[in-house]
Design an enzyme around this catalytic site. Structure first.
Site, PDB file in Angstrom:
ATOM      1  N   LYS A  34      38.857 -35.897  21.658  1.00 58.46           N
ATOM      2  CA  LYS A  34      38.209 -36.457  20.474  1.00 58.46           C
ATOM      3  C   LYS A  34      39.170 -36.650  19.311  1.00 58.46           C
ATOM      4  CE  LYS A  34      33.373 -35.182  21.175  1.00 58.46           C
ATOM      5  NZ  LYS A  34      33.446 -34.746  22.557  1.00 58.46           N
ATOM      6  N   GLU A  75      33.100 -32.974  11.309  1.00 59.62           N
ATOM      7  CA  GLU A  75      32.770 -34.303  10.800  1.00 59.62           C
ATOM      8  C   GLU A  75      31.512 -34.206   9.946  1.00 59.62           C
ATOM      9  OE1 GLU A  75      34.292 -37.401  14.275  1.00 59.62           O
ATOM     10  OE2 GLU A  75      32.171 -36.958  14.067  1.00 59.62           O
ATOM     11  N   GLU A  93      31.234 -45.479  22.082  1.00 62.41           N
ATOM     12  CA  GLU A  93      29.986 -45.007  21.490  1.00 62.41           C
ATOM     13  C   GLU A  93      30.089 -44.960  19.963  1.00 62.41           C
ATOM     14  OE1 GLU A  93      28.344 -41.581  23.303  1.00 62.41           O
ATOM     15  OE2 GLU A  93      28.487 -42.410  25.318  1.00 62.41           O
ATOM     16  N   GLU A 107      32.918 -41.631  20.117  1.00 59.01           N
ATOM     17  CA  GLU A 107      33.844 -41.255  21.183  1.00 59.01           C
ATOM     18  C   GLU A 107      33.896 -42.383  22.197  1.00 59.01           C
ATOM     19  OE1 GLU A 107      32.459 -37.812  23.282  1.00 59.01           O
ATOM     20  OE2 GLU A 107      30.488 -38.662  23.692  1.00 59.01           O
ATOM     21  N   ASN A 159      33.798 -42.938  26.387  1.00 55.10           N
ATOM     22  CA  ASN A 159      33.609 -42.384  27.718  1.00 55.10           C
ATOM     23  C   ASN A 159      34.432 -43.207  28.694  1.00 55.10           C
ATOM     24  OD1 ASN A 159      31.740 -40.177  27.346  1.00 55.10           O
ATOM     25  ND2 ASN A 159      30.291 -41.729  26.706  1.00 55.10           N
ATOM     26  N   PHE A 177      11.746 -27.294  29.012  1.00 55.70           N
ATOM     27  CA  PHE A 177      12.639 -28.185  29.753  1.00 55.70           C
ATOM     28  C   PHE A 177      13.665 -27.407  30.579  1.00 55.70           C
ATOM     29  CE2 PHE A 177      10.983 -30.671  26.268  1.00 55.70           C
ATOM     30  CZ  PHE A 177      10.650 -31.873  26.879  1.00 55.70           C
TER      31      PHE A 177
END
Length: 672
Positions: free
Chosen positions: A116, A200, A275, A288, A290, A348
């Site tokens: 990153k 950030e 992204e 970022e 991918n 979940f």
């Protein structure tokens, strides 16, 4: 073109790559682990090689084993899919050194863009807008405190070494920084072997927009439109679509241009995704890159008509791109729902089991990317993603309604999934209106249940469906016919009007039905609202019910639950009590037979391994307090206490393997 490819992956992505290879006449080699011995990808490949072991480390992450298979089988290339080794620069470099083509970017590009910090530097050089904040990993908490003061709150802590939401923490105020910093570093170290963290500014209620890019080895790069990926839970995408609502041609071109600029600056080849986060004013910032094929690539394929895997293979074979940017056209709309083995009603948590029944939706403009079938074993060792259902339409609304219908007809048993949950999302007005942000799920749901009640029309149709099944079964039994396997084609003699009272929870329905022999259809009245169902009235096969109501086809999943009938439709999942008017009079004076039983224990919500035990005997715990941390399907989850109480016994310890339903904790009986 390449002649033989090893697919270093499993599940639906391995099957999806296999099918493009088959279309192109490329021989395929699959690899599989012990739990995947009868998996779909191993069955469909031309050859399949057993890697051994159960865990990912023993199989799909073992670089030496996989390269050894590729060399032994004389493969030209390795396609890594996504996850596992797809973004591992060491593996890409090992393949290159072994003379095997890695279907993806170079090891150097993966290294640069997978980090990153370095990817942010490259983005700044390429003129890509970046989120305000530091660009360097922070040495210690003191440095984090200084950086936080400069950036301002709210802020987000991000691991430098990986993505997927692991290790990320949102910090709203100064007091929460230190515990978040410690947790973020610990999780990043465990997930990526790298505890470097940077800060950030956190953009509240953003949208997550990504640009699909692809570049060849001749300096050509294309952007293939954008995808909307804002519907997320725990930073994991749930529903994706292309194009993105509210993104016009000018904004698409601007985002695509900076994405391609980043590709050129990084020296990137093959498929990748840039992204962005977008604020409420439409300003976007680099998030970022991918360096692989994305899970959601099918929506791009459906609106562009391209096969991204085919393009990947052609670039890997040294061929230039066949089309220019001006040739690309975006047609219609596509929406994808991820189907995962997880239990929405239990926070979940991942779910496991043997798939005992399986039926996929079919139809024009309906695509299913699946790696399972009846008999598939869903284990604790791998990611929870089972399948993706994707639908195309001329408009967003047409794609949405098609996907709802497809999910209504998607049937899986033996393992708990999120099918009804994703269908609930699609049926919300906020979704149909395109009011999307990354906070969509917490803003519209309490756990797995939507904050707004389901539309009464959905409940009426579901009440009609379960009543019809109940009526047909009882009529056949009364007439002493053979046991009903399926009522397809059954003609019930026209008699007087039939009446029932139907109850689910707090909702009650008065249902009247009559077979009109002259018109050859059914007439239903649900709480005085009339409906026509054409005759033959239903197709009912293996719990899937298809009805044509007022001229439109609707699909339901129906199953008997003891003396009751359970039904699922448009994300609504209910158990119905059905009575004759006389039975209803008696039933109204009795408590509902459908009730929850409270236990004096905390049971394990999923199979997995105990990572941490956070309570001890004699300690008082409170409802919602985490008592243990479990790891399953590469994810850590906390187990919360369902009640207040004093711990009597802790029956598990760290590193212990547990199964769903195991007792973790018992409570002491407190004096009255």
């Amino acid at each position: 073109m390449l002649k033989k490819i090893l697919i270093a992956n499993r599940g639906e992505i391995a099957v999806r790559i296999l099918r493009t290879c088959k279309k192109l006449g490329i021989a395929t080699v699959a690899v599989y682990s012990e739990p995947d011995m009868r998996s779909q990808h191993a069955l469909e490949a031309d050859e399949a090689v057993f890697l051994g072991g159960s865990t990912a480390a023993e199989s799909y992450l073992d670089m030496e084993k996989i390269l050894g298979v590729a060399q032994k089988k004389q493969c030209d290339a390795i396609h890594p899919g996504y996850g596992f080794l797809s973004e591992n620069p060491k593996f890409a470099r090992m393949a290159e050194e072994a003379g095997i083509t890695f279907v993806g970017p170079s090891a150097a590009a993966i290294e640069k863009m997978g980090d990153k910090v370095s990817s942010r530097h490259i983005a700044e050089k390429a003129g890509v807008p970046v989120i305000p904040g530091g660009t360097e990993p922070l040495a210690d908490f003191a440095a984090a405190g200084r950086a936080a003061q400069e950036t301002g709150y709210p802020l987000i802590l991000k691991p430098a070494g990986g993505g997927g939401g692991k290790g990320m923490r949102i910090v709203e105020q100064k007091e929460a920084l230190e515990p978040a910093w410690n947790a973020s570093r610990a999780e990043a170290q465990k997930a990526f072997g790298d505890d470097r963290i940077f800060i950030e500014r956190y953009i509240s209620r953003p949208r997550h927009i990504e640009i699909q890019v692809i570049a060849d080895g001749f300096g050509n790069a294309l952007y293939l439109g954008e995808r909307e990926c804002s519907i997320q839970r725990r930073y994991q995408k749930v529903i994706e679509e292309a194009p993105a609502p509210g993104v016009d041609a000018a904004l698409r071109e601007k985002m695509g241009a900076v994405a391609c600029s980043l590709v050129h600056q990084a020296g990137y080849t093959n498929a990748g995704t840039v992204e962005f986060v977008m604020d409420a004013q439409g300003e976007f910032f680099f998030l970022e890159m991918n360096t692989r094929l994305q899970v959601e690539h099918p929506v791009t394929e459906m609106v562009t008509g391209l096969d991204l895997v085919e393009m990947q293979l052609e670039i890997a074979a040294g061929k230039p791109l066949k089309l220019a940017q001006k040739d690309l056209q975006i047609k219609g709309w596509a929406i994808e729902a991820r189907i995962c083995a997880e239990d929405p009603d239990k926070a979940f948590f991942p779910a496991t089991g043997l798939v005992t029944r399986y039926a996929e939706p079919r139809g024009r403009h309906v695509r299913v990317d699946s790696g399972i079938h009846a008999g598939s074993l869903i284990s604790v060792f791998y990611d929870s993603l089972l399948a993706k259902i994707i639908c195309w339409g001329k408009t967003r609304e047409q794609a949405r309604t098609r996907l709802i219908g497809a999910l209504n007809g998607y049937h899986i048993e033996g393992v708990t999934t999120n099918v009804d949950f994703v269908n609930r999302i699609l049926n919300l007005k906020a979704f149909s209106d395109g009011k999307l942000t990354t906070d969509f799920i917490p803003e519209n749901f309490d756990g797995a249940e939507a904050k707004d009640p389901p539309p009464q029309e959905h409940l009426r149709r579901l009440a009609m469906a379960v009543t019809l099944i109940f009526h047909c079964r009882n009529t056949l039994m009364r007439e002493s016919l053979k046991p009903m396997v399926s009522p397809i084609g059954t003609r019930i003699p026209p008699r007087e009007q039939h009446e029932y009272r139907v109850k689910c929870g707090d909702d009650a329905f008065e249902v009247k039905l009559r077979l009109n022999s002259a018109e050859n259809n059914w007439t239903f009245s649900i709480n005085s609202r009339d409906y026509d169902v054409t005759h033959p009235p239903l197709e009912f096969y293996r719990r899937r019910l298809k009805l044509t109501i007022n001229g439109l086809v609707h699909r339901f999943i129906i199953r008997f639950a003891g003396n009751f009938i359970a039904g699922s439709y448009c994300g609504v999942n209910r158990i119905f009590e059905i009575y004759t008017p006389r039975e209803w009079e008696l039933a109204t004076h009795m408590p509902s037979p459908i009730k929850q039983v409270s236990e004096n224990v905390i049971r394990c919500p999923m199979p997995g391994q105990v990572v941490e035990v956070r309570i001890k005997p004699g300690e008082r715990v409170y409802k919602g307090q985490e008592v243990a941390i479990l790891e399953s399907m590469k994810m850590e989850s906390g187990v919360a206490s369902p009640r207040d109480g004093i711990v009597d016994e802790v029956r598990v310890k760290k590193q212990q393997t547990v199964e769903s339903g195991d007792v973790l904790v018992t409570f002491a009986k407190e004096p009255a």
